[in-house]
Design a protein around this motif. Structure first.
Motif, mmCIF file in Angstrom:
data_model
loop_
_atom_site.group_PDB
_atom_site.id
_atom_site.type_symbol
_atom_site.label_atom_id
_atom_site.label_comp_id
_atom_site.label_asym_id
_atom_site.label_seq_id
_atom_site.Cartn_x
_atom_site.Cartn_y
_atom_site.Cartn_z
ATOM 1 N N PRO A 187 0.798 -1.260 0.083
ATOM 2 C CA PRO A 187 0.125 0.003 0.098
ATOM 3 C C PRO A 187 0.937 1.321 0.092
ATOM 4 O O PRO A 187 1.968 1.261 0.548
ATOM 5 C CB PRO A 187 -0.765 -0.140 1.287
ATOM 6 N N LEU A 188 0.287 2.288 -0.643
ATOM 7 C CA LEU A 188 1.294 3.427 -0.356
ATOM 8 C C LEU A 188 0.976 4.253 0.718
ATOM 9 O O LEU A 188 0.173 4.115 1.426
ATOM 10 C CB LEU A 188 0.448 4.564 -1.842
ATOM 11 N N THR A 189 1.966 4.933 0.918
ATOM 12 C CA THR A 189 2.358 5.626 2.066
ATOM 13 C C THR A 189 1.214 6.906 2.198
ATOM 14 O O THR A 189 0.905 7.393 0.990
ATOM 15 C CB THR A 189 3.647 6.068 2.583
ATOM 16 N N GLY A 190 1.005 7.529 3.458
ATOM 17 C CA GLY A 190 0.642 8.704 3.337
ATOM 18 C C GLY A 190 1.344 9.865 2.767
ATOM 19 O O GLY A 190 2.519 9.490 2.536
ATOM 20 N N THR A 191 0.805 11.074 2.822
ATOM 21 C CA THR A 191 1.620 12.079 1.982
ATOM 22 C C THR A 191 2.149 13.023 3.240
ATOM 23 O O THR A 191 1.609 13.175 4.137
ATOM 24 C CB THR A 191 0.742 12.931 0.985
ATOM 25 N N ARG A 192 3.352 13.843 2.773
ATOM 26 C CA ARG A 192 3.552 14.780 3.529
ATOM 27 C C ARG A 192 3.326 16.109 3.335
ATOM 28 O O ARG A 192 2.952 16.491 1.961
ATOM 29 C CB ARG A 192 5.241 14.808 3.183
ATOM 30 N N PRO A 193 3.366 16.820 4.434
ATOM 31 C CA PRO A 193 2.931 18.313 3.761
ATOM 32 C C PRO A 193 3.763 19.227 2.915
ATOM 33 O O PRO A 193 5.142 18.843 2.743
ATOM 34 C CB PRO A 193 3.026 19.216 5.222
ATOM 35 N N LEU A 194 3.233 20.084 2.114
ATOM 36 C CA LEU A 194 3.953 20.617 1.042
ATOM 37 C C LEU A 194 4.745 21.854 1.890
ATOM 38 O O LEU A 194 4.374 22.374 2.904
ATOM 39 C CB LEU A 194 3.064 21.427 -0.002
ATOM 40 N N GLY A 195 6.154 21.984 1.416
ATOM 41 C CA GLY A 195 6.881 22.936 2.112
ATOM 42 C C GLY A 195 7.271 22.618 3.634
ATOM 43 O O GLY A 195 7.908 23.418 4.106
ATOM 44 N N GLU A 196 7.287 21.505 4.108
ATOM 45 C CA GLU A 196 7.658 20.951 5.279
ATOM 46 C C GLU A 196 9.101 21.192 5.412
ATOM 47 O O GLU A 196 9.978 20.659 4.421
ATOM 48 C CB GLU A 196 7.278 19.501 5.701
ATOM 49 N N VAL A 197 9.588 21.781 6.528
ATOM 50 C CA VAL A 197 11.071 21.829 6.460
ATOM 51 C C VAL A 197 11.584 20.904 7.709
ATOM 52 O O VAL A 197 10.967 20.863 8.820
ATOM 53 C CB VAL A 197 11.421 23.340 7.454
ATOM 54 N N ARG A 198 12.442 20.010 7.255
ATOM 55 C CA ARG A 198 12.726 18.925 8.045
ATOM 56 C C ARG A 198 14.276 18.748 8.317
ATOM 57 O O ARG A 198 15.080 19.601 7.607
ATOM 58 C CB ARG A 198 12.307 17.710 7.249
ATOM 59 N N ARG A 199 14.872 17.843 9.428
ATOM 60 C CA ARG A 199 16.234 17.495 9.535
ATOM 61 C C ARG A 199 16.548 16.502 8.898
ATOM 62 O O ARG A 199 15.739 15.347 8.987
ATOM 63 C CB ARG A 199 16.378 17.597 11.105
ATOM 64 N N TRP A 200 17.781 16.398 8.298
ATOM 65 C CA TRP A 200 18.249 15.058 7.676
ATOM 66 C C TRP A 200 19.609 14.764 8.187
ATOM 67 O O TRP A 200 20.379 15.574 8.807
ATOM 68 C CB TRP A 200 18.358 15.373 6.238
ATOM 69 N N PRO A 201 20.107 13.506 7.928
ATOM 70 C CA PRO A 201 21.203 13.238 8.284
ATOM 71 C C PRO A 201 22.448 13.977 7.593
ATOM 72 O O PRO A 201 22.149 14.608 6.500
ATOM 73 C CB PRO A 201 21.625 11.723 8.035
ATOM 74 N N LYS A 202 23.404 14.336 7.937
ATOM 75 C CA LYS A 202 24.390 14.800 7.495
ATOM 76 C C LYS A 202 25.219 14.354 6.103
ATOM 77 O O LYS A 202 25.766 14.980 5.129
ATOM 78 C CB LYS A 202 25.848 15.220 8.225
ATOM 79 N N SER A 203 24.965 12.788 5.870
ATOM 80 C CA SER A 203 25.645 12.108 4.739
ATOM 81 C C SER A 203 24.454 11.009 4.384
ATOM 82 O O SER A 203 23.797 10.480 5.209
ATOM 83 C CB SER A 203 26.660 11.417 4.958
#
Length: 342
Positions: free
Chosen positions: A18-34
């Protein structure tokens, strides 16, 4: 032989997830450095770089360049579309004008004549910028200069929705874009067209890497996109990728892909480029793995990025398609500037 018997002989079939839900448009997120843990092959080391310099096989030789005048270039007007139509127009390299669900979407838009470290394009852009309709969204596969072109993006209004790989949002926001959606593999977001129809943007894996400066290797992710309209029609844009197991997984999660936009060029020498760039035969195999009905080749005939003769990708993909016994009308080997409708 029954269909059930054929499935049994072919071995176990992957279950559709099944497909996942959707993320909000323009959401600011934190990511790993690499994102080096996402690599599917080691990056070339010093020995490989030395071998490439020694062999000098980075561009076609004189024989391979003679076919440049024969490169297919046939710009035409963009077709008329509505919400019931899916249309694609090849602007060159990995740049497409995709019109789906009432939206106009650009993929990896590069309208520049020249990009850093590469000879000028050998075919003009297939669609004049002035002839483009309003751009509703842009999808970026990764940050290499032939896919993320800052001069082209500067032509866009800063409120244009950008869909980009994880870790690339800061680069876009620093250039004034206000609606930047960063996604990880298997994540999605949606845009509503003016008539309230919905188009879904799913970010999917690819066998590639990222680098834009001396210090940002794999600091952002890479991948492809699956665009789906409310009627369930799907276009897969693979971006830049080598061949591998992700294609079957994508086909399993997104059944019924109507069109796969797949790269077929920049593959020679294979010892150097094989892990990150498909050759034409692998692209046809990837289309089979995706269970896509149609394939449109791209990433050839625009920028000279590798050593194969300029027309070789086209002749090889046609032979591979015929060998796979696929219907000829389902290979959309378009000239730069041409369009097709689903």
């Amino acid at each position: 032989m029954t269909e059930q018997t054929e499935r049994t002989l072919a071995g176990p079939q992957p279950a559709t997830r099944p497909l996942t839900g959707t993320r909000p448009l323009g959401e600011v997120r934190r990511w790993p450095k690499s994102f080096t843990d996402r690599l599917t092959a080691p990056l070339p080391g010093v020995r490989a770089m030395a071998r490439l310099a020694r062999e000098g096989a980075m561009r076609p030789g004189p024989e391979g360049l003679r076919d440049i005048p024969q490169l297919p270039y046939a710009p035409g007007p963009l077709p008329a579309v509505d919400t019931t139509t899916v249309a694609v127009t090849w602007a060159g390299h990995a740049s497409w004008v995709v019109r789906i669900g009432g939206l106009t979407v650009l993929t990896d838009p590069v309208w520049s004549r020249k990009i850093l470290g590469t000879p000028a394009r050998v075919t003009p852009v297939g669609v004049r910028w002035e002839d483009l309709p309003h751009i509703d969204a842009v999808v970026i596969s990764h940050n290499h200069y032939d896919h993320l072109d800052a001069p082209t993006l500067r032509r866009l209004p800063r409120d244009t929705p950008l869909f980009v790989p994880a870790g690339l949002g800061r680069w876009c926001r620093r250039r004034g874009f206000t609606l930047v959606t960063e996604l990880d593999w298997w994540e999605a977001a949606e845009i509503q067209a003016p008539d309230s129809t919905i188009v879904r943007f799913d970010f999917v894996p690819a066998h590639h890497w990222s680098k834009r400066t001396l210090t940002d290797t794999c600091r952002s992710l890479w991948g492809g996109w699956v665009l789906t309209d409310q009627q369930g029609r799907r276009v897969h844009f693979a971006g830049d990728t080598g061949y591998g197991g992700w294609f079957k997984e994508i086909g399993s999660r997104y059944p019924g892909i109507d069109l796969a936009l797949l790269p077929i060029g920049a593959y020679d020498p294979r010892w150097w480029l094989g892990p990150v760039h498909m050759d034409p035969e692998e692209a046809v195999e990837a289309c089979q793995d995706l269970d896509a009905r149609r394939m449109a080749p791209m990433h050839w005939g625009t920028f000279l990025l590798s050593a194969e003769p300029v027309m070789e990708p086209l002749t090889r993909v046609r032979k591979a398609w015929e060998k796979a016994e696929r219907p000829r009308e389902d290979l959309w080997d378009l000239p730069v500037g041409a369009s097709k409708l689903i």
